[in-house]
Design a protein around this motif. Structure first.
Motif, short mmCIF file in Angstrom:
data_model
loop_
_atom_site.label_atom_id
_atom_site.label_comp_id
_atom_site.label_asym_id
_atom_site.label_seq_id
_atom_site.Cartn_x
_atom_site.Cartn_y
_atom_site.Cartn_z
N ASN A 98 7.32 3.91 3.14
CA ASN A 98 6.83 5.58 2.73
C ASN A 98 6.06 5.54 2.17
O ASN A 98 4.80 6.25 2.12
N THR A 99 5.22 4.48 1.93
CA THR A 99 3.80 4.20 0.81
C THR A 99 2.71 4.94 1.67
O THR A 99 1.62 5.79 1.51
N GLU A 100 3.40 4.45 3.32
CA GLU A 100 1.98 4.70 4.44
C GLU A 100 2.23 5.85 4.60
O GLU A 100 1.51 7.07 4.86
N LEU A 101 3.49 6.78 5.02
CA LEU A 101 3.86 8.40 4.97
C LEU A 101 2.66 8.90 3.74
O LEU A 101 2.67 10.29 4.01
N GLN A 102 3.22 8.67 2.56
CA GLN A 102 2.89 9.89 1.48
C GLN A 102 1.31 9.77 1.47
O GLN A 102 0.79 11.10 1.67
N ARG B 158 -0.78 8.88 12.95
CA ARG B 158 -1.60 8.13 11.87
C ARG B 158 -1.18 7.65 11.28
O ARG B 158 -1.98 6.64 10.62
N LEU B 159 0.32 7.47 11.51
CA LEU B 159 1.08 6.39 11.02
C LEU B 159 0.67 4.59 11.77
O LEU B 159 0.19 3.87 10.33
N SER B 160 0.12 4.71 12.95
CA SER B 160 0.14 4.28 13.71
C SER B 160 -1.72 3.43 13.38
O SER B 160 -1.40 2.06 13.27
N GLN B 161 -1.80 3.72 12.82
CA GLN B 161 -2.91 3.95 12.37
C GLN B 161 -3.40 2.80 11.53
O GLN B 161 -4.02 1.51 10.73
#
Length: 324
Positions: free
Chosen positions: A270-274, A55-58
């Motif tokens: 960090n922003t994208e992981l949240q 999902r992070l890669s997307q």
């Protein structure tokens, strides 16, 4: 040929400005990101980072490549990350096991506090204290009373010395005031096989490893180790509920970067992981494995690592464990 003062100044500053020029020319990330993982494929940490990484890669528009490098109490994977350029393209998955290793190893070959920049936690999970269904124990108190009635007869199975599970057994033995033998196994399946054969009386490990055996009735969960009841085992009391107020063993996994990585890259990740970890579908999938998806700020993750190193150092010292 004489160079102007401006040309000389520009030439002198070029090496220092190179990283910033490169970042200005291309938006991060512009190529795949590697994540070193200190465990083999298929384990809880590996599955977590693959689910999160997909999902992070997307969101980032670049592939997250998981690189499994087990061994050396996590040091092999960690050193591979710290030896890479601090440009955000090599990250490391560290876990509560890193804190345990820092507390119990003579030398890791790296400093988890100084050599890494925290990004965010990914998930938290507790352990399960399980016995064979063929055993008479219905609660942990039953097992404790049996152990106190026959000192030295009870066997607790865990994976290798220096693991979180092993230190959880050490802490259990101390707080429950039982004379029990801790039997380390190479792998969790080995420990569970011994439990089914009744070669050991209790095993401490994650729900994902024994969930099938619990559902099929081969094993019986006596307690869980977190501060609150497990979502995967809502009918099973915690050790705190069982009368051991100081027994809270919650493990975690998290993403880190080499220490010198630019702050704006840490902030972006960090922003994208949240956002990824707030996805209900991902949370439900991880919950099936006994993992509570939850992010953190970099500062919160750094403090958790420091606190856990201090805690497990105290446990190891009080138990008189020699550093490995």
């Amino acid at each position: 040929m004489r160079l102007s003062r401006r040309a000389v100044t520009a030439a002198a500053l070029a090496p220092a400005l190179a990283p910033f020029m490169a970042r200005a020319q291309g938006r991060y990330p512009d190529r795949p990101i590697r994540v070193t993982v200190p465990f083999g494929p298929g384990g809880l940490a590996d599955v977590t980072i693959r689910l999160v990484g997909e999902r992070l890669s997307q969101r980032l528009g670049q592939q997250i490549v998981v690189v499994n490098q087990p061994g050396g109490a996590g040091a092999i994977a960690a050193r591979a990350a710290t030896s890479a350029p601090a440009d955000g393209y090599t990250l490391a998955l560290l876990t509560n096991g890193t804190a345990v290793s820092a507390a119990t190893a003579r030398s890791l070959g790296f400093d988890p506090l100084a050599d890494f920049a925290p990004i965010s936690t990914l998930g938290f999970f507790e352990f399960v204290l399980a016995t064979s269904s063929a055993q008479p124990y219905r609660t942990f108190r039953d097992l404790q009373q049996a152990a106190q009635a026959s000192p030295g007869k009870l066997n607790i199975g865990t994976i290798q010395p220096g693991s979180t599970q092993h230190l959880a057994a050490v802490l259990l033995r101390s707080l429950a005031r039982i004379d029990a033998v801790i039997v380390p196994f190479r792998t969790t399946p080995d420990a569970l096989t011994a439990l089914l054969r009744r070669d050991v009386d209790l095993v401490i490990d994650g729900f994902s490893a024994m969930g099938g055996m619990l559902r099929e009735g081969q094993l019986r969960a006596l307690a869980t180790t977190g501060a609150r009841r497990s979502a995967a085992l809502p009918d099973v009391p915690t050790m705190i509920e069982s009368g051991f107020a100081d027994y809270d063993v919650t493990s975690w996994n998290a993403l880190f970067a080499p220490a010198a990585v630019p702050a704006d890259i840490v902030s972006r990740l960090n922003t994208e992981l949240q956002a990824v970890l707030a996805d209900p579908a991902l949370g439900a999938r991880l919950a099936e494995l006994g993992i509570a998806a939850r992010g953190s700020t970099p500062a919160e993750l750094g403090q958790r690592l420091r606190d856990d190193i201090a805690r497990w150092t105290r446990v190891a010292e009080q138990a008189g464990l020699e550093k490995l």
